[in-house]
Design a protein around this motif. Structure first.
Motif, PDB file in Angstrom:
ATOM      1  N   LEU A  71       0.808  -1.215   0.000  1.00  0.00           N
ATOM      2  CA  LEU A  71       0.000   0.000   0.000  1.00  0.00           C
ATOM      3  C   LEU A  71       0.840   1.263   0.000  1.00  0.00           C
ATOM      4  N   GLY A  72       1.794   1.309   0.928  1.00  0.00           N
ATOM      5  CA  GLY A  72       2.564   2.536   1.078  1.00  0.00           C
ATOM      6  C   GLY A  72       3.470   2.805  -0.104  1.00  0.00           C
ATOM      7  N   TYR A  73       4.175   1.785  -0.553  1.00  0.00           N
ATOM      8  CA  TYR A  73       5.117   2.014  -1.647  1.00  0.00           C
ATOM      9  C   TYR A  73       4.493   1.808  -3.005  1.00  0.00           C
ATOM     10  N   ALA A  74       3.714   0.718  -3.180  1.00  0.00           N
ATOM     11  CA  ALA A  74       3.179   0.439  -4.507  1.00  0.00           C
ATOM     12  C   ALA A  74       1.790   1.019  -4.705  1.00  0.00           C
ATOM     13  N   GLY A  75       1.203   1.566  -3.663  1.00  0.00           N
ATOM     14  CA  GLY A  75      -0.069   2.245  -3.825  1.00  0.00           C
ATOM     15  C   GLY A  75      -1.265   1.347  -4.036  1.00  0.00           C
ATOM     16  N   GLN A  76      -1.128   0.061  -3.756  1.00  0.00           N
ATOM     17  CA  GLN A  76      -2.262  -0.853  -3.949  1.00  0.00           C
ATOM     18  C   GLN A  76      -3.007  -1.023  -2.633  1.00  0.00           C
ATOM     19  N   VAL A  77      -4.256  -0.597  -2.611  1.00  0.00           N
ATOM     20  CA  VAL A  77      -5.017  -0.667  -1.372  1.00  0.00           C
ATOM     21  C   VAL A  77      -5.444  -2.101  -1.109  1.00  0.00           C
ATOM     22  N   SER A  78      -4.941  -2.676  -0.013  1.00  0.00           N
ATOM     23  CA  SER A  78      -5.307  -4.048   0.277  1.00  0.00           C
ATOM     24  C   SER A  78      -5.911  -4.152   1.667  1.00  0.00           C
ATOM     25  N   LEU A  79      -7.115  -4.693   1.732  1.00  0.00           N
ATOM     26  CA  LEU A  79      -7.718  -4.934   3.037  1.00  0.00           C
ATOM     27  C   LEU A  79      -7.742  -6.434   3.317  1.00  0.00           C
ATOM     28  N   ALA A  80      -6.822  -7.170   2.697  1.00  0.00           N
ATOM     29  CA  ALA A  80      -6.845  -8.621   2.841  1.00  0.00           C
ATOM     30  C   ALA A  80      -5.715  -9.144   3.697  1.00  0.00           C
ATOM     31  N   GLN A  81      -4.935  -8.268   4.272  1.00  0.00           N
ATOM     32  CA  GLN A  81      -3.728  -8.722   4.972  1.00  0.00           C
ATOM     33  C   GLN A  81      -4.050  -9.689   6.105  1.00  0.00           C
ATOM     34  N   HIS A 110      -4.365  -9.991  -9.242  1.00  0.00           N
ATOM     35  CA  HIS A 110      -4.976  -9.827 -10.557  1.00  0.00           C
ATOM     36  C   HIS A 110      -6.137  -8.850 -10.590  1.00  0.00           C
ATOM     37  N   PRO A 111      -7.028  -8.857  -9.596  1.00  0.00           N
ATOM     38  CA  PRO A 111      -8.055  -7.814  -9.608  1.00  0.00           C
ATOM     39  C   PRO A 111      -7.456  -6.420  -9.604  1.00  0.00           C
ATOM     40  N   ALA A 112      -6.277  -6.279  -8.992  1.00  0.00           N
ATOM     41  CA  ALA A 112      -5.650  -4.958  -8.943  1.00  0.00           C
ATOM     42  C   ALA A 112      -5.253  -4.490 -10.325  1.00  0.00           C
ATOM     43  N   LEU A 113      -5.148  -5.424 -11.267  1.00  0.00           N
ATOM     44  CA  LEU A 113      -4.819  -5.017 -12.622  1.00  0.00           C
ATOM     45  C   LEU A 113      -6.021  -4.386 -13.305  1.00  0.00           C
ATOM     46  N   ARG A 114      -7.201  -4.686 -12.785  1.00  0.00           N
ATOM     47  CA  ARG A 114      -8.402  -4.165 -13.419  1.00  0.00           C
ATOM     48  C   ARG A 114      -8.949  -2.924 -12.714  1.00  0.00           C
ATOM     49  N   VAL A 115      -8.870  -2.913 -11.400  1.00  0.00           N
ATOM     50  CA  VAL A 115      -9.480  -1.813 -10.650  1.00  0.00           C
ATOM     51  C   VAL A 115      -8.489  -1.272  -9.640  1.00  0.00           C
ATOM     52  N   GLN A 116      -8.770  -0.097  -9.165  1.00  0.00           N
ATOM     53  CA  GLN A 116      -7.862   0.567  -8.239  1.00  0.00           C
ATOM     54  C   GLN A 116      -8.578   1.175  -7.051  1.00  0.00           C
ATOM     55  N   HIS A 117      -7.781   1.622  -6.133  1.00  0.00           N
ATOM     56  CA  HIS A 117      -8.273   2.456  -5.031  1.00  0.00           C
ATOM     57  C   HIS A 117      -9.448   1.841  -4.304  1.00  0.00           C
ATOM     58  N   HIS A 118     -10.541   2.561  -4.191  1.00  0.00           N
ATOM     59  CA  HIS A 118     -11.604   2.070  -3.315  1.00  0.00           C
ATOM     60  C   HIS A 118     -12.224   0.787  -3.850  1.00  0.00           C
ATOM     61  N   TYR A 119     -12.223   0.591  -5.179  1.00  0.00           N
ATOM     62  CA  TYR A 119     -12.744  -0.663  -5.715  1.00  0.00           C
ATOM     63  C   TYR A 119     -11.861  -1.821  -5.273  1.00  0.00           C
ATOM     64  N   LEU A 120     -10.572  -1.610  -5.383  1.00  0.00           N
ATOM     65  CA  LEU A 120      -9.642  -2.652  -4.955  1.00  0.00           C
ATOM     66  C   LEU A 120      -9.807  -2.930  -3.471  1.00  0.00           C
ATOM     67  N   ALA A 121     -10.025  -1.867  -2.717  1.00  0.00           N
ATOM     68  CA  ALA A 121     -10.214  -2.043  -1.282  1.00  0.00           C
ATOM     69  C   ALA A 121     -11.384  -2.973  -1.012  1.00  0.00           C
ATOM     70  N   PHE A 122     -12.479  -2.778  -1.739  1.00  0.00           N
ATOM     71  CA  PHE A 122     -13.647  -3.612  -1.472  1.00  0.00           C
ATOM     72  C   PHE A 122     -13.463  -5.039  -1.958  1.00  0.00           C
ATOM     73  N   VAL A 123     -12.747  -5.216  -3.063  1.00  0.00           N
ATOM     74  CA  VAL A 123     -12.495  -6.584  -3.498  1.00  0.00           C
ATOM     75  C   VAL A 123     -11.667  -7.315  -2.456  1.00  0.00           C
ATOM     76  N   THR A 124     -10.635  -6.656  -1.969  1.00  0.00           N
ATOM     77  CA  THR A 124      -9.788  -7.309  -0.967  1.00  0.00           C
ATOM     78  C   THR A 124     -10.549  -7.514   0.338  1.00  0.00           C
ATOM     79  N   LEU A 125     -11.426  -6.584   0.657  1.00  0.00           N
ATOM     80  CA  LEU A 125     -12.257  -6.734   1.844  1.00  0.00           C
ATOM     81  C   LEU A 125     -13.131  -7.972   1.716  1.00  0.00           C
TER      82      LEU A 125
END
Lengths: 292, 379, 334
Positions: C52-62, C103-118
């Motif tokens: 998240l911090g360096y690559a900017g990919q929002v992940s709520l799946a940790q 792979h979802p991160a390749l299609r969507v970003q930011h808050h969408y990615l957050a919800f997918v990972t959630l």
């Protein structure tokens, strides 16, 4: 057959609540890029304001509701915006997300510690009872919830599309820079969305707490379902939130009735994933352009 | 309700109570004060506090005042383990709690190693089978209650099929697993097995499933609020009973929240604040006066646990000795004659399992009515 | 870094290291346990900081990855497998699953990615809870043993603490090396402007997946250590709450700063403990402090320290202390 209709009505009623909560959530996002992780707790809180009004100030139900509405709009609308959103949003969405997570915990703990951990009964807007139509029993409450929600949504749509202020709000959401150039007081428009959100969550709270019972944990799943409804419907369209909410409520009910009950929660989540991956703008939304 | 004021006063009192002096006997409560079972953990804690205050007012245990420390596990085993370690570092005489069986399991090894007796609130069946010589229950394990209610289903209801709805947490799953075993042993078929989420509010779909099963009786096993919601939904959809449950379905809280929907439900009640025993009623009144809400069975657990500690230490040991305490508890029976605040005669066996009378009850006109008193398993 | 700041950072680090090494001798077992928990959570937070911090990919799946690592370890060590095997398996499994989740991160970003990972996190939690044959379900797995190191038992609180601290040091070194390498720069490019990065020849696809995989792998390692620490694994800690908590650690500490996760984990793990003297109010106090922190220094604690110690104008692109350009900044945001 009776079961299907009952499930449908129950699903629509629950979905209407999701819709109300999702609309506010969508409005906040559209106008100010605010993702409010405390939205569920925003719905939990006004019911407790009402209960406090009734038990501590000795008011009867409707005056309590009026008091709670005022307090909610001030605290969850005005103060929320001024004290939390404005200072933080300048630095991006994530710090605000964290701040709202903190806010959610804060509200939950305050209610648990000062009011109590167990569930409280809550007086219904309309006396609970059943109505039998064509041999199928409906809860009057569910129908009332559905009806009031539809009225609220229609009123909101009329406001947004029909009045000058409403159209100014839409303009601020679509393109704040141009809106400012046109002389629209963008800041005030954004404030209005916060106030509207506060009003919507108060309405949702009054409608569902008689069924859900007032408890400090009410916000947890409700918030999550509202997010899902907002995204599935279309994060940049108010109509999307409505469709998303109703659809989610109905699908959730049917899935729970006819599919595995241990994985009940998985169905809305899978729908969310599929929608985001294949149609991120949601069912009714417009595709958001990305600037380079 | 004055809860605001009480909250502040209570916290101030707690800060004072936590202030131990060298002459005090230390008890620690490690329980679920926040998190998903905050209601149970809070009740247990308040029962303990009531007992501690009463005992201290009467001079304490062996002339030493009780210093109670409270530690919140947040219903999370990692946190529970940390808090239990903290409690153990404080060198307590006896530990009370937790209730959540995951927390009990996470903290048991620590207590066994430190040889500190612990009186738990957990009801999961397996807890007494894990070989912990220092563990004692404060209410029946599920493996005691389920045979009793199964007998009732077979003999009184004469039901051949059961539709079960249960909450998917350690409490609900443990009850379900035990019940299924007991029903199978009595040739009663389970025709519906509906799991629900903790904190769930909408039960329309689940009741539809129960209806479709068309069973002779419906067994409801969930927390109080969910039981209330299930019953309301069941009545709304016209699901036919009879409805049976264990303790939670018939508690006063459930009745209060379900209103008329609760009338007619029957079940086994292990411990209840509504038992037709004057001592229990007196406790209930005292509790309500002190804390402004009615106790549930967890309040009784906490209250009787502290008095059991006093009884054993004063009347059986005459000194503070943890190992001797544990040994004395095995096979011990305390009757209200010896210690009125034990409320009901209680026996602990040599794995720490509890034996008491229990009740079969029915909800009539918004009140829990005892229809049968079931004797202890032992005598 | 300028000389003065470098000296200051060096002194702070030396003091911190001294404290961490000496602490077990001053603390009781409870304090040592909490410190060990801090170390374990920091590893997961470092992973999330990479993603998240360096690559900017929002992940709520940790939290799901911490759970997978913990369950693999618990299942295997209670069946007698040696610890180092679970270590490899847990880390590798999470790496692989993280790669897939990217792979979802390749299609969507930011808050969408957050919800997918959630959604992913919650699905994994449901699996943990429902699949009793695999995970013990809601009953969990008890008596997870602590490992041996060449015959020397790590059972005691102090020994296990040093074991985890050593892991933390290794992970920190690896992360430091990664961030200073071309990969680190690619991550930052990915965060700041993916389209421009792509136009400059950076393989954004590979780096996106790598960001997820590495973050997930570290989450898995954290879980592998969590299991023998608590010695009891059940589904409850790995629900969405922990993901949000880890997100909090990264943002409060300072997203995109190297030492952010360390401070953030300190806030999330240690602060509630320090506040416990307030009895029923400690969570409230914690939430309040988090909110105040976010309002007053939204760039996190390190960001605040950064601002305070920068006396002259900023030097050009200093990668090792990357600034967290606001991860989501729309056109025309205020």
């Amino acid at each position: 057959m009776a079961d299907v209709v009952q499930l449908l009505v129950a699903g629509l009623a629950t979905g209407a609540i999701y819709a109300l909560v999702a609309i506010g959530f969508t409005l906040l996002w559209q106008t100010s890029q605010t993702i409010n992780f405390a939205q569920g707790e925003f719905v939990m809180l006004p019911a407790f304001f009402v209960l406090i009004g009734m038990s501590h100030f000795g008011l009867s139900f409707w005056p309590s509701v009026a008091l709670a509405a005022v307090v909610s709009v001030v605290v969850l609308g005005l103060l929320f915006k001024r004290l939390m959103v404005d200072p933080v949003i300048r630095h991006g969405v994530l710090p605000l997300v964290i701040a709202t997570i903190g806010l959610a915990i804060f509200f939950k703990e305050v209610v648990r510690e000062f009011y109590g951990a167990d569930a409280q009964p809550f007086p219904p807007v309309v006396a609970a009872g059943d109505m039998t139509v064509l041999g199928i029993a409906f809860a009057v409450q569910s129908l009332v919830v559905l009806a009031i929600s539809i009225v609220a949504v229609v009123a909101l749509q009329l406001f947004l599309n029909g009045t000058r202020t409403g159209r100014c709000m839409q303009a601020s959401a679509q393109n704040p820079t141009v809106a400012r150039l046109l002389g629209i007081p963008v800041e005030r428009m954004i404030l209005y969305t916060f106030l509207i959100n506060a009003a919507l969550v108060t309405l949702a709270s009054i409608l569902i707490t008689p069924i859900y019972l007032a408890k400090f944990t009410n916000g947890e799943w409700l918030g999550l379902y509202a997010f899902i409804a907002a995204i599935v419907g279309g994060f940049n369209q108010v109509r999307g939130a409505i469709v998303g909410g109703l659809l989610l409520g109905v699908i959730d009910n049917f899935a729970a009735a006819y599919l595995s009950s241990q994985y009940r929660m998985a169905i809305p989540l899978l729908i969310l994933i599929v929608v985001i991956l294949f149609r991120p703008q949601g069912l009714l939304g417009r595709i958001e352009e990305r600037t380079v | 309700m004055g809860r605001l004021r009480f909250g502040l006063a209570l916290s101030a009192l707690m800060l004072l109570l936590g202030h131990a002096s060298a002459e005090d006997v230390k008890l620690a409560y490690v329980g679920e004060i926040s998190g998903s079972i905050a209601v149970s953990g809070g009740n247990f804690r308040d029962g303990i506090i009531l007992a501690v205050e009463e005992i201290n007012a009467a001079g304490g245990i062996l002339k030493q005042k009780i210093a109670l420390s409270q530690l919140d596990t947040q219903t999370n085993p990692g946190v529970a383990r940390a808090q239990m370690q903290k409690a153990i570092d404080g060198d307590p005489y006896v530990v009370l709690g937790p209730i959540f069986s995951g927390n009990v399991k996470a903290t048991m090894p620590l207590l066994q190693q430190a040889e500190i007796p612990h009186l738990i609130g957990g009801e999961a069946a397996e807890l007494t089978n894990l070989g912990d010589r220092y563990l004692f229950r404060t209410s029946f394990g599920q493996q005691i209650g389920m045979p009793k209610i199964s007998n009732y289903i077979r003999d009184e209801l004469k039901a051949k099929t059961i539709a079960l709805i249960w909450v998917n947490n350690d409490f609900g799953k443990g009850g379900r697993d035990n019940l299924i075993k007991q029903l199978a042993a009595r040739n009663i078929k389970l025709v519906a097995d509906v799991s629900t989420e903790s904190g769930q509010v909408d039960f329309a779909a689940d009741v539809v499933k129960l209806k479709a099963a068309n069973a002779d009786a419906v067994f409801v096993y969930s927390n109080e609020e969910e039981c209330a919601r299930i019953m309301r939904e069941a009545r709304k959809q016209g699901l036919k009973g009879p409805f049976v449950g264990d303790t939670t379905l018939l508690s006063q809280k459930t009745i209060e929240l379900a209103g008329d929907a609760a009338n007619g439900v029957r079940g086994h009640v292990g411990l209840t604040a509504d038992a037709p025993i004057p001592a229990v009623a007196e406790f209930s009144t005292k509790f309500q006066k002190r804390f402004n809400y009615k106790p549930d069975h967890n309040g009784i657990k906490g209250y009787t646990a502290v008095y059991a500690i006093r009884y054993v230490t004063e009347k059986r040991l005459g000194k503070f000795d943890r190992k001797a305490f544990a040994q004395a508890m095995h096979g011990l029976t305390i009757s209200p004659k010896d210690e009125p605040a034990i409320l009901m005669e209680t026996t602990w066996d040599d794995v720490g399992e509890i034996d008491r009378i229990s009740f079969l009850a029915e909800v009539v006109n918004g009140q829990q009515k005892i229809i049968q008193v079931l004797p202890k398993l032992g005598k | 870094m300028r000389g003065g700041r470098r000296r200051l950072v060096g002194i702070v680090l030396a003091l911190a290291a001294a404290f961490l090494l000496a602490a077990p001798f001053a603390f009781r077992p409870y304090g040592i346990f909490i410190l060990t928990m801090w170390a374990v959570m920091t590893i997961a937070a470092i992973g999330l900081n990479l993603t998240l911090g360096y690559a900017g990919q929002v992940s709520l799946a940790q939290a799901a990855f911490v759970g997978i690592g913990a369950y693999i370890t618990a299942c295997l060590t209670t069946r007698g497998w040696p610890f180092w095997s679970t270590y490899l398996l847990g880390g590798a499994a999470c790496f692989a699953i993280g790669w897939l989740l990217g792979h979802p991160a390749l299609r969507v970003q930011h808050h969408y990615l957050a919800f997918v990972t959630l959604a992913f996190n919650t699905l994994v939690y449901l699996m943990f809870r429902n699949e009793e044959w695999l995970t013990g379900g809601i009953y969990g797995i008890s008596n997870v043993p602590r490992p041996h190191l060449a015959g020397w038992s790590l059972n005691g609180p102090r020994e296990f603490y040093y074991f985890c601290l050593a892991h933390l040091a290794l992970v920190a070194l690896a992360a430091w090396w990664l961030i200073r390498s071309p990969w680190g720069r690619a991550f930052v490019a990915l965060r700041e402007n993916p389209l421009r990065a792509l136009s400059l020849g950076v393989d954004t696809r590979r780096y996106t997946l790598m960001a997820f995989a590495l973050g997930a792998g570290l989450g898995g390692i954290s879980g592998v250590l969590y299991a023998p620490l608590v010695q009891f694994v059940d589904p409850t800690p790995f629900a969405l709450g922990l993901s949000l908590n880890l997100l909090l650690m990264v943002v409060v500490g300072g997203s995109g700063y190297f030492f952010g996760p360390f401070l953030g984990a300190m806030v999330a793990v240690l602060l509630p403990e320090w506040l416990r003297f307030t009895e029923g109010f400690y969570l409230m106090g914690y939430a309040l402090l988090v909110m105040v922190l976010m309002v007053s220094c939204p760039t996190g604690l390190i960001g605040l320290a950064d601002r305070l110690t920068r006396r002259t104008s900023r030097s050009a692109a200093d990668v090792s202390v990357a600034r967290p350009g606001a991860a989501v900044q729309g056109e025309g945001a205020r």
